[in-house]
Write an enzyme that holds these catalytic residues in place. Structure first.
Site, PDB file in Angstrom:
ATOM      1  N   ASP A 179       0.867  -1.180   0.000  1.00 52.59           N
ATOM      2  CA  ASP A 179       0.000   0.000   0.000  1.00 52.59           C
ATOM      3  C   ASP A 179       0.907   1.235   0.000  1.00 52.59           C
ATOM      4  OD1 ASP A 179       0.893   0.339   2.591  1.00 52.59           O
ATOM      5  OD2 ASP A 179      -1.089   0.377   3.516  1.00 52.59           O
ATOM      6  N   CYS A 232       3.409  -2.938   3.978  1.00 56.66           N
ATOM      7  CA  CYS A 232       2.589  -1.778   4.334  1.00 56.66           C
ATOM      8  C   CYS A 232       3.364  -1.011   5.403  1.00 56.66           C
ATOM      9  CB  CYS A 232       1.168  -2.172   4.760  1.00 56.66           C
ATOM     10  SG  CYS A 232       1.000  -3.085   6.294  1.00 56.66           S
ATOM     11  N   THR A 273       3.214  -1.026   8.731  1.00 57.42           N
ATOM     12  CA  THR A 273       3.679  -1.916   9.798  1.00 57.42           C
ATOM     13  C   THR A 273       3.937  -3.338   9.317  1.00 57.42           C
ATOM     14  OG1 THR A 273       1.401  -2.516  10.277  1.00 57.42           O
ATOM     15  CG2 THR A 273       2.335  -0.667  11.536  1.00 57.42           C
ATOM     16  N   GLY A 274       3.351  -3.702   8.188  1.00 58.20           N
ATOM     17  CA  GLY A 274       3.364  -5.096   7.727  1.00 58.20           C
ATOM     18  C   GLY A 274       2.251  -5.910   8.364  1.00 58.20           C
ATOM     19  N   HIS A 312      10.445 -23.693   9.180  1.00 60.57           N
ATOM     20  CA  HIS A 312       9.446 -24.346  10.039  1.00 60.57           C
ATOM     21  C   HIS A 312       8.012 -24.194   9.527  1.00 60.57           C
ATOM     22  CE1 HIS A 312      12.078 -24.482  13.930  1.00 60.57           C
ATOM     23  NE2 HIS A 312      12.787 -24.704  12.841  1.00 60.57           N
TER      24      HIS A 312
HETATM   25  C1  RB5 Z   1      -1.575   3.055   6.406  1.00 57.70           C
HETATM   26  O1  RB5 Z   1      -1.576   4.291   7.023  1.00 57.70           O
HETATM   27  C2  RB5 Z   1      -1.274   1.954   7.401  1.00 57.70           C
HETATM   28  O2  RB5 Z   1      -2.365   1.801   8.268  1.00 57.70           O
HETATM   29  C3  RB5 Z   1      -0.958   0.666   6.702  1.00 57.70           C
HETATM   30  O3  RB5 Z   1       0.110   0.847   5.840  1.00 57.70           O
HETATM   31  C4  RB5 Z   1      -0.566  -0.491   7.607  1.00 57.70           C
HETATM   32  O4  RB5 Z   1       0.423  -0.121   8.510  1.00 57.70           O
HETATM   33  C5  RB5 Z   1      -1.674  -1.223   8.240  1.00 57.70           C
HETATM   34  O5  RB5 Z   1      -1.496  -2.223   8.945  1.00 57.70           O
END
Ligand code: RB5
Length: 149
Positions: A8, A65, A67-68, A98
């Protein structure tokens, strides 16, 4: 080896760094977007990459993203996906060995580009160990079969 990669807006910059790495290693990939930094919804990219992997069109997926977390949660809703969010190289090889993880998730706001590339390199160069681990993965598949009808 063929890689499906997607992100994203929160993972847009790191996706570019990882694509540079894949190209430097002559690893074939398809970029599923996003293609701009405009705000978008991570489940859309998770779904496209997840389907590309479970269909066996691609060997592995890489999803990024902020945080992933969100993108890995979304990908893991697709039966057959084992998406692993990694912020260290130990987890990256352990999840291949694993869990036979087929998607690597990364958080651009969590790991710097140098560490992220090491994580990708480690993930792609580690092998599933099978044996007792296969038995546990079979149990994960049974959970999917119980709830996805
Ligand atoms: C986008 O702002 C953020 O929420 C997305 O990239 C991600 O971290 C969601 O888990």
């Amino acid at each position: 080896m063929k890689i499906a990669i997607g992100c994203d807006h929160g993972g847009y910059n790191l996706k570019g760094e990882i694509i540079n790495y894949l190209e430097s290693k002559s690893i074939e990939y398809k970029d599923y977007g996003t293609f701009t930094k405009e705000s978008c919804d991570y489940p859309d990219y998770a779904l496209n990459v997840a389907e590309a992997v479970v269909s066996k069109e691609y060997d592995f997926g890489i999803l990024i993203c902020g945080t992933g977390i969100g993108i890995s949660i979304a990908a893991n809703k697709v039966p057959g996906v084992r998406a692993a969010l990694c912020s260290d190289t130990f987890s990256a090889h352990a999840t291949r060995e694993h869990n036979n993880a087929n998607i690597l998730a990364l958080g651009e706001r969590v790991v710097g580009p140098g560490l992220a590339i090491d994580i990708v390199d480690t993930f792609l160069n580690s092998e599933f160990q099978g044996d007792r681990h296969q038995n546990r993965i079979d149990k994960i598949t049974k959970i999917e079969e119980k709830y996805y009808r």
